[in-house]
Design a protein around this motif. Structure first.
Motif, PDB file in Angstrom:
ATOM      1  N   GLY A   1      40.363  41.912  44.938  1.00 28.65           N
ATOM      2  CA  GLY A   1      41.348  40.844  44.997  1.00 28.65           C
ATOM      3  C   GLY A   1      42.686  41.303  44.476  1.00 28.65           C
ATOM      4  O   GLY A   1      43.003  42.485  44.511  1.00 28.65           O
ATOM      5  N   GLY A   2      43.480  40.369  43.979  1.00 26.75           N
ATOM      6  CA  GLY A   2      44.827  40.696  43.528  1.00 26.75           C
ATOM      7  C   GLY A   2      44.843  41.221  42.101  1.00 26.75           C
ATOM      8  O   GLY A   2      43.797  41.477  41.505  1.00 26.75           O
ATOM      9  N   GLY A   3      46.039  41.357  41.562  1.00 24.00           N
ATOM     10  CA  GLY A   3      46.207  41.921  40.233  1.00 24.00           C
ATOM     11  C   GLY A   3      45.489  41.139  39.132  1.00 24.00           C
ATOM     12  O   GLY A   3      45.053  41.722  38.144  1.00 24.00           O
ATOM     13  N   TYR A   4      45.365  39.815  39.312  1.00 22.93           N
ATOM     14  CA  TYR A   4      44.719  39.023  38.262  1.00 22.93           C
ATOM     15  C   TYR A   4      43.220  39.253  38.230  1.00 22.93           C
ATOM     16  O   TYR A   4      42.583  39.103  37.183  1.00 22.93           O
ATOM     17  CB  TYR A   4      45.029  37.533  38.430  1.00 22.93           C
ATOM     18  CG  TYR A   4      46.455  37.229  38.067  1.00 22.93           C
ATOM     19  CD1 TYR A   4      46.831  37.186  36.737  1.00 22.93           C
ATOM     20  CD2 TYR A   4      47.418  37.048  39.040  1.00 22.93           C
ATOM     21  CE1 TYR A   4      48.152  36.953  36.383  1.00 22.93           C
ATOM     22  CE2 TYR A   4      48.734  36.817  38.699  1.00 22.93           C
ATOM     23  CZ  TYR A   4      49.087  36.767  37.373  1.00 22.93           C
ATOM     24  OH  TYR A   4      50.393  36.555  37.023  1.00 22.93           O
ATOM     25  N   ALA A   5      42.635  39.635  39.378  1.00 24.81           N
ATOM     26  CA  ALA A   5      41.202  39.936  39.421  1.00 24.81           C
ATOM     27  C   ALA A   5      40.896  41.200  38.625  1.00 24.81           C
ATOM     28  O   ALA A   5      39.764  41.466  38.255  1.00 24.81           O
ATOM     29  CB  ALA A   5      40.747  40.097  40.863  1.00 24.81           C
ATOM     30  N   MET A   6      41.951  41.978  38.347  1.00 21.90           N
ATOM     31  CA  MET A   6      41.804  43.230  37.619  1.00 21.90           C
ATOM     32  C   MET A   6      41.750  43.008  36.117  1.00 21.90           C
ATOM     33  O   MET A   6      41.281  43.856  35.364  1.00 21.90           O
ATOM     34  CB  MET A   6      43.027  44.081  37.974  1.00 21.90           C
ATOM     35  CG  MET A   6      43.005  45.494  37.570  1.00 21.90           C
ATOM     36  SD  MET A   6      44.464  46.322  38.260  1.00 21.90           S
ATOM     37  CE  MET A   6      45.661  46.044  36.999  1.00 21.90           C
ATOM     38  N   LEU A   7      42.242  41.844  35.670  1.00 18.72           N
ATOM     39  CA  LEU A   7      42.375  41.583  34.231  1.00 18.72           C
ATOM     40  C   LEU A   7      41.063  41.709  33.442  1.00 18.72           C
ATOM     41  O   LEU A   7      41.041  42.343  32.397  1.00 18.72           O
ATOM     42  CB  LEU A   7      43.028  40.212  34.013  1.00 18.72           C
ATOM     43  CG  LEU A   7      43.269  39.847  32.560  1.00 18.72           C
ATOM     44  CD1 LEU A   7      44.330  40.723  31.935  1.00 18.72           C
ATOM     45  CD2 LEU A   7      43.662  38.391  32.419  1.00 18.72           C
ATOM     46  N   PRO A   8      39.939  41.119  33.945  1.00 16.77           N
ATOM     47  CA  PRO A   8      38.686  41.268  33.190  1.00 16.77           C
ATOM     48  C   PRO A   8      38.301  42.734  32.980  1.00 16.77           C
ATOM     49  O   PRO A   8      37.850  43.112  31.899  1.00 16.77           O
ATOM     50  CB  PRO A   8      37.660  40.560  34.066  1.00 16.77           C
ATOM     51  CG  PRO A   8      38.435  39.594  34.880  1.00 16.77           C
ATOM     52  CD  PRO A   8      39.766  40.241  35.104  1.00 16.77           C
ATOM     53  N   LEU A   9      38.523  43.563  34.005  1.00 18.52           N
ATOM     54  CA  LEU A   9      38.222  44.988  33.883  1.00 18.52           C
ATOM     55  C   LEU A   9      39.128  45.659  32.869  1.00 18.52           C
ATOM     56  O   LEU A   9      38.685  46.445  32.036  1.00 18.52           O
ATOM     57  CB  LEU A   9      38.418  45.675  35.240  1.00 18.52           C
ATOM     58  CG  LEU A   9      37.288  45.544  36.238  1.00 18.52           C
ATOM     59  CD1 LEU A   9      37.806  45.814  37.630  1.00 18.52           C
ATOM     60  CD2 LEU A   9      36.184  46.521  35.895  1.00 18.52           C
ATOM     61  N   LEU A  10      40.423  45.337  32.943  1.00 23.02           N
ATOM     62  CA  LEU A  10      41.380  45.928  32.002  1.00 23.02           C
ATOM     63  C   LEU A  10      41.023  45.550  30.580  1.00 23.02           C
ATOM     64  O   LEU A  10      41.073  46.370  29.674  1.00 23.02           O
ATOM     65  CB  LEU A  10      42.806  45.462  32.321  1.00 23.02           C
ATOM     66  CG  LEU A  10      43.471  46.048  33.560  1.00 23.02           C
ATOM     67  CD1 LEU A  10      44.826  45.406  33.774  1.00 23.02           C
ATOM     68  CD2 LEU A  10      43.650  47.551  33.416  1.00 23.02           C
ATOM     69  N   LYS A  11      40.650  44.273  30.398  1.00 20.43           N
ATOM     70  CA  LYS A  11      40.326  43.822  29.043  1.00 20.43           C
ATOM     71  C   LYS A  11      39.089  44.558  28.532  1.00 20.43           C
ATOM     72  O   LYS A  11      39.065  45.032  27.401  1.00 20.43           O
ATOM     73  CB  LYS A  11      40.105  42.316  29.019  1.00 20.43           C
ATOM     74  CG  LYS A  11      39.927  41.782  27.620  1.00 20.43           C
ATOM     75  CD  LYS A  11      39.852  40.272  27.613  1.00 20.43           C
ATOM     76  CE  LYS A  11      39.348  39.789  26.279  1.00 20.43           C
ATOM     77  NZ  LYS A  11      37.936  40.100  26.017  1.00 20.43           N
ATOM     78  N   ALA A  12      38.067  44.673  29.371  1.00 23.61           N
ATOM     79  CA  ALA A  12      36.838  45.351  28.951  1.00 23.61           C
ATOM     80  C   ALA A  12      37.111  46.815  28.611  1.00 23.61           C
ATOM     81  O   ALA A  12      36.649  47.326  27.588  1.00 23.61           O
ATOM     82  CB  ALA A  12      35.779  45.241  30.045  1.00 23.61           C
ATOM     83  N   GLU A  13      37.888  47.487  29.459  1.00 18.37           N
ATOM     84  CA  GLU A  13      38.091  48.932  29.275  1.00 18.37           C
ATOM     85  C   GLU A  13      39.167  49.251  28.238  1.00 18.37           C
ATOM     86  O   GLU A  13      38.975  50.096  27.374  1.00 18.37           O
ATOM     87  CB  GLU A  13      38.479  49.589  30.605  1.00 18.37           C
ATOM     88  CG  GLU A  13      37.363  49.604  31.635  1.00 18.37           C
ATOM     89  CD  GLU A  13      36.273  50.621  31.309  1.00 18.37           C
ATOM     90  OE1 GLU A  13      36.531  51.570  30.545  1.00 18.37           O
ATOM     91  OE2 GLU A  13      35.152  50.446  31.835  1.00 18.37           O
ATOM     92  N   LEU A  14      40.321  48.581  28.353  1.00 17.51           N
ATOM     93  CA  LEU A  14      41.468  48.975  27.527  1.00 17.51           C
ATOM     94  C   LEU A  14      41.495  48.293  26.170  1.00 17.51           C
ATOM     95  O   LEU A  14      41.960  48.868  25.203  1.00 17.51           O
ATOM     96  CB  LEU A  14      42.785  48.661  28.250  1.00 17.51           C
ATOM     97  CG  LEU A  14      42.976  49.321  29.608  1.00 17.51           C
ATOM     98  CD1 LEU A  14      44.286  48.879  30.226  1.00 17.51           C
ATOM     99  CD2 LEU A  14      42.953  50.828  29.470  1.00 17.51           C
ATOM    100  N   VAL A  15      41.007  47.045  26.111  1.00 22.36           N
ATOM    101  CA  VAL A  15      41.054  46.328  24.834  1.00 22.36           C
ATOM    102  C   VAL A  15      39.747  46.530  24.066  1.00 22.36           C
ATOM    103  O   VAL A  15      39.746  47.017  22.940  1.00 22.36           O
ATOM    104  CB  VAL A  15      41.320  44.817  25.049  1.00 22.36           C
ATOM    105  CG1 VAL A  15      41.366  44.092  23.715  1.00 22.36           C
ATOM    106  CG2 VAL A  15      42.619  44.607  25.808  1.00 22.36           C
ATOM    107  N   ASN A  16      38.616  46.171  24.702  1.00 20.36           N
ATOM    108  CA  ASN A  16      37.351  46.189  23.963  1.00 20.36           C
ATOM    109  C   ASN A  16      36.821  47.602  23.722  1.00 20.36           C
ATOM    110  O   ASN A  16      36.401  47.935  22.624  1.00 20.36           O
ATOM    111  CB  ASN A  16      36.298  45.369  24.697  1.00 20.36           C
ATOM    112  CG  ASN A  16      36.752  43.931  24.921  1.00 20.36           C
ATOM    113  OD1 ASN A  16      37.839  43.540  24.485  1.00 20.36           O
ATOM    114  ND2 ASN A  16      35.947  43.146  25.594  1.00 20.36           N
TER     115      ASN A  16
END
Lengths: 180, 172
Positions: A20-35
């Motif tokens: 999907g779009g850029g917002y669909a990427m957010l859960p992945l970014l949060k899991a990888e980059l933040v957590n």
């Protein structure tokens, strides 16, 4: 060198699993980059979206470039962007040249119906996490509800949502200072 | 020289399309009209496929349009053109941000925008949900997946894989 390669591999993975779009990427970014890697905080990740939303270019690339630059300068920015677009390049070229009926395949359609439900659930999950720390106090709730109302009722462009809330935040900040 | 033309046209899209990937759609329709690279109806198919393949939609569509226009090199050139403005501008913005990161006013503005960004994320989620949750089985699966996510913090990749398998098993 190794860190650059890791950045490339990380964003290749993110590009591969973004549906999907850029917002669909957010859960992945949060899991990888933040957590997992603690490259950025939740707040910084949201700030990247504010910036990526109102700078030219599509959000997914803007966010990838920004994180790459933060981590490893210009080379990092190039590597994350390359990693982000490479899965698209490979998969789309494959589909366009050999798998022309890919999207018509019944099982592919079933799988994607499932994936879309999962994307909706992942976004809901991330919102629960982020709302707890980033919507505090009356003003925050007001901005959140106001932005949502503008989006739903007037379908206002996302760029304007960011700009209007930014101006609002600036005004509130100035008034707060004057009072002191 | 089609490659230069592709590079120029997609650089323009990268520069003027601000926001999510779908904002590039009107620009692509302009291309369909202006050149004989692909037709508007081919473009409609491309958009549908780009939405249901891995990768951000905006990148997928540029790659697809580039491939239709001039093969693999076309795909590479179009994608390169699309991301080039982002890379240049974001590097510049990132430098500015580093300079002003200690500034109290910048801080207050960014903090004030965060709830609005959350609204944007929720709105994007609602749009996905509106298409995806079109029956009681789908809603049930959504609730089950969300509960699993809240209870066990696993990688999104795992849930995406599980959902794909469930989608096939349940013939969604």
């Amino acid at each position: 060198m190794r860190e650059l390669w890791n950045l490339f591999a990380l964003f290749f993975k993110i590009g591969l699993f973004t549906f999907g779009g850029g917002y669909a990427m957010l859960p992945l970014l949060k899991a990888e980059l933040v957590n997992k890697r603690r490259f950025v905080s939740e707040q910084e990740l949201l700030d990247l979206y504010s910036i990526g939303q109102c700078t030219p270019g599509i959000i997914a690339i803007n966010v990838a470039t920004f994180i790459g630059y933060q981590q490893k300068g210009v080379c990092g920015a190039v590597m994350t962007t390359l990693g982000m677009v490479l899965p698209s390049l490979i998969i789309i070229v494959l589909i366009a040249s050999v798998l022309q009926n890919f999207a018509d395949n019944r099982y592919v359609a079933y799988a994607f119906a499932g994936i879309r439900i999962c994307v909706a659930a992942l976004i809901a999950d991330v919102i629960f996490d982020l709302a707890r720390k980033n919507i505090k106090g009356f003003l925050n709730v007001f901005v959140f509800m106001g932005a949502l109302a503008l989006l739903i009722m007037f379908n206002l462009s996302a760029v304007w949502i960011v700009i209007v809330s930014g101006i609002f935040a600036l005004l509130v900040n100035e008034i707060g200072r004057r009072k002191k | 020289m089609i490659y230069l033309l592709l590079l120029f046209e997609f650089f323009k899209i990268g520069l003027f399309a601000i926001g999510g990937g779908l904002v590039t759609v009107p620009f692509l329709f302009d291309l369909a009209e202006k050149y004989d690279w692909f037709t508007a109806s081919e473009l409609t198919d491309m958009i549908a496929i780009s939405e249901s393949t891995p990768g951000p939609i905006g990148v997928n569509m540029a790659t697809f349009a580039g491939f239709k226009s001039a093969g693999i090199m076309g795909a590479i050139v179009a994608t390169f053109g699309l991301v080039l403005p982002s890379v240049i501008i974001i590097i510049w913005v990132a430098r500015l941000m580093q300079k002003y990161s200690g500034n109290a006013r910048t801080h207050a503005i960014l903090e004030g925008i965060r709830p609005a960004v959350l609204a944007l994320i929720l709105f994007a989620g609602l749009q996905v949900a509106r298409i995806a949750l079109n029956g009681s089985l789908e809603i049930l699966m959504f609730a089950a997946l969300l509960s699993m996510m809240r209870l066990w913090k696993q990688s999104p990749v795992l849930y995406l894989g599980l959902a794909a398998v469930l989608g096939i098993a349940l013939k969604l």
